[in-house]
Write an enzyme that holds these catalytic residues in place. Sequence first.
Site, PDB file in Angstrom:
ATOM      1  N   HIS A   1      58.910  73.635  88.350  1.00  0.00           N
ATOM      2  CA  HIS A   1      60.202  73.827  89.021  1.00  0.00           C
ATOM      3  C   HIS A   1      60.079  73.620  90.526  1.00  0.00           C
ATOM      4  O   HIS A   1      61.041  73.235  91.188  1.00  0.00           O
ATOM      5  CB  HIS A   1      60.740  75.231  88.735  1.00  0.00           C
ATOM      6  CG  HIS A   1      61.409  75.367  87.406  1.00  0.00           C
ATOM      7  ND1 HIS A   1      62.449  74.544  87.007  1.00  0.00           N
ATOM      8  CD2 HIS A   1      61.201  76.224  86.369  1.00  0.00           C
ATOM      9  CE1 HIS A   1      62.842  74.895  85.798  1.00  0.00           C
ATOM     10  NE2 HIS A   1      62.101  75.905  85.387  1.00  0.00           N
TER      11      HIS A   1
ATOM     12  N   ASP B   1      57.866  75.287  74.913  1.00  0.00           N
ATOM     13  CA  ASP B   1      59.256  75.624  74.623  1.00  0.00           C
ATOM     14  C   ASP B   1      60.204  74.489  74.985  1.00  0.00           C
ATOM     15  O   ASP B   1      61.244  74.300  74.369  1.00  0.00           O
ATOM     16  CB  ASP B   1      59.661  76.917  75.339  1.00  0.00           C
ATOM     17  CG  ASP B   1      59.221  76.945  76.802  1.00  0.00           C
ATOM     18  OD1 ASP B   1      58.547  76.014  77.257  1.00  0.00           O
ATOM     19  OD2 ASP B   1      59.539  77.944  77.481  1.00  0.00           O
ATOM     20  N   HIS B   2      59.837  73.724  76.005  1.00  0.00           N
ATOM     21  CA  HIS B   2      60.661  72.614  76.481  1.00  0.00           C
ATOM     22  C   HIS B   2      59.792  71.737  77.369  1.00  0.00           C
ATOM     23  O   HIS B   2      58.653  72.087  77.683  1.00  0.00           O
ATOM     24  CB  HIS B   2      61.870  73.132  77.264  1.00  0.00           C
ATOM     25  CG  HIS B   2      61.485  74.073  78.381  1.00  0.00           C
ATOM     26  ND1 HIS B   2      60.882  73.646  79.548  1.00  0.00           N
ATOM     27  CD2 HIS B   2      61.590  75.419  78.484  1.00  0.00           C
ATOM     28  CE1 HIS B   2      60.643  74.679  80.318  1.00  0.00           C
ATOM     29  NE2 HIS B   2      61.055  75.781  79.703  1.00  0.00           N
TER      30      HIS B   2
ATOM     31  N   SER C   1      64.070  78.562  78.487  1.00  0.00           N
ATOM     32  CA  SER C   1      63.015  79.326  77.807  1.00  0.00           C
ATOM     33  C   SER C   1      63.556  80.454  76.944  1.00  0.00           C
ATOM     34  O   SER C   1      62.810  81.038  76.164  1.00  0.00           O
ATOM     35  CB  SER C   1      62.038  79.904  78.844  1.00  0.00           C
ATOM     36  OG  SER C   1      61.337  78.873  79.490  1.00  0.00           O
TER      37      SER C   1
END
Length: 534
Positions: A375, A412-413, A144
């Site tokens: 996560h 962002d990803h 990030s």
Amino acid sequence: MSHLQILTIVIFFSVSFIKISTVGSRSAKFLNKIEEFDDWMHSFKPNLKFRAGTAKAEDSAYWYNSAQAELGVKLTEKRIEKEAKNIIFFLGDGMSLPTVTAARILKGQLEGLPFGEEAKLNFEKFPNIGLSKTYCSDSQVADSACSATAYLSGTKANIATIGLTPAVSFRDCVGQMNTTNHAHSILSWAQAAGKSTGVITTTRITHASPAGTYAHISDRDFENDQMIRSAGENPDSCADIAEQLILNDPGKNINVILGGGRRELTPKTVLDPESKQTGRRSDGKNLISTWKDLKKKSKGKYVTNRDQLLAINASEVDFLLGLFAYDHMDYVMDADAVADPSLPEMTKVAIDILSKNSKGFFLFIEGGRIDHAHHSTKAQKALVETISMDAAVATAVDMTSEDSTLIVVTADHAHVMNINGYPQRGNPILGFAGISDVDELPYTTLSYANGPGYKHPEDNGERYDLTNDNLEHPEYMQMTGVPLQSETHGGDDVVIYSRGPFAHLLTGVQQQSFIPHVMGYAACIGPGKKYCNN
């Protein structure tokens, strides 16, 4: 597919190839073997008994007519080619395409639609979409930090660094403090043009994504001076993120700052009023007190809970600092709805304050805990966080004009959650996809390639049986392929959704660093090409 299955396929084709090579007359049998394998590989035909009694789907006339109606809408869309007075940038941290799809389905199922798949997120109604290539300057898969530099400052950067060019590597404090290595964000461009600015996040305000709007740091973890000391560096010559927010340009000039993370701004001698934990700073600085002192003559207001935030009269406040948690703000599913403001509520207050500027504003809004839930392989929480950010998008759309406000929604990803199997239409997105035809045990529609949700095999070596798991529990961790303490990001491209002036330029497959160049062009700000100069 298991290693055993792969080995079986390899042996199957190897043996068949040997046979066809030695006995040409058997080639027809080999082709039959291929057809048999193809049938097995695509063994997804529905079980009539299993599918019986499900909700009746739309007929072909529905699909034809809805497509024609959508075509009619697309044919009437006009490009908006005029200066963007305002820019609102939404960042769904880790909001991969499977996350968007699964959140859409969950939203539809929570709203009681016949199936769920037919639902639509608010930002999916935007007329323009493109793809963003997210890799870092030195990493195939982004974090990030480097990605924030790309989508805010217009240059790719090294992993774990923020607001710095690729000339600065991880933990290079000397390079960090060299201003020629600084990559300036679109927030700073907006301030230079006289616009008001705001930053909203559900994470700590000093976390990687929001820090991308104002910080120049060689290690994303340098959120306070103690973290710099712990890395063996000198905080006196390597300013931490929190200090840059309160004391440096452009951080000190941000009109609205809302999020969590009081601990990064307060010293170890100060007890947090909510968590009763001490601050993290070892330099004795109370940056919250510093901010309040600096804004005494500037209509500044500091708030720590929902009631205080919603009681604000925008006409009486020019600068707002709202820190609603010691650490990150709570997940939506865990939050105290009375004490904690929602992302849509924070969005509304921010736009009310920023809209007072006749020159317009730039506002960054992050749904930051999508990423944290992934996560932890807690898919339900990730999807609910996505739905919450989507509600904030609806608030922004309602409060602004498409003619004058460019709204961009992106990620962002990616993450490594996937949607798999052949579940029937309307199947609960958090439920089972089917039964394995190898071990006859169930598997879920959502799973992760890696992460802490890994289910260790039973003592006899068989796969863990999910049958009795409570798949709907908010803390449930989805099954994963590889055990890791924290699930990783994914290297997939992510989607850019946009509406407003020059949003049509954010289409196609682009580098992530292209995004702020388009926003700067549309709003006539920054060092690059500007619409106003044409």
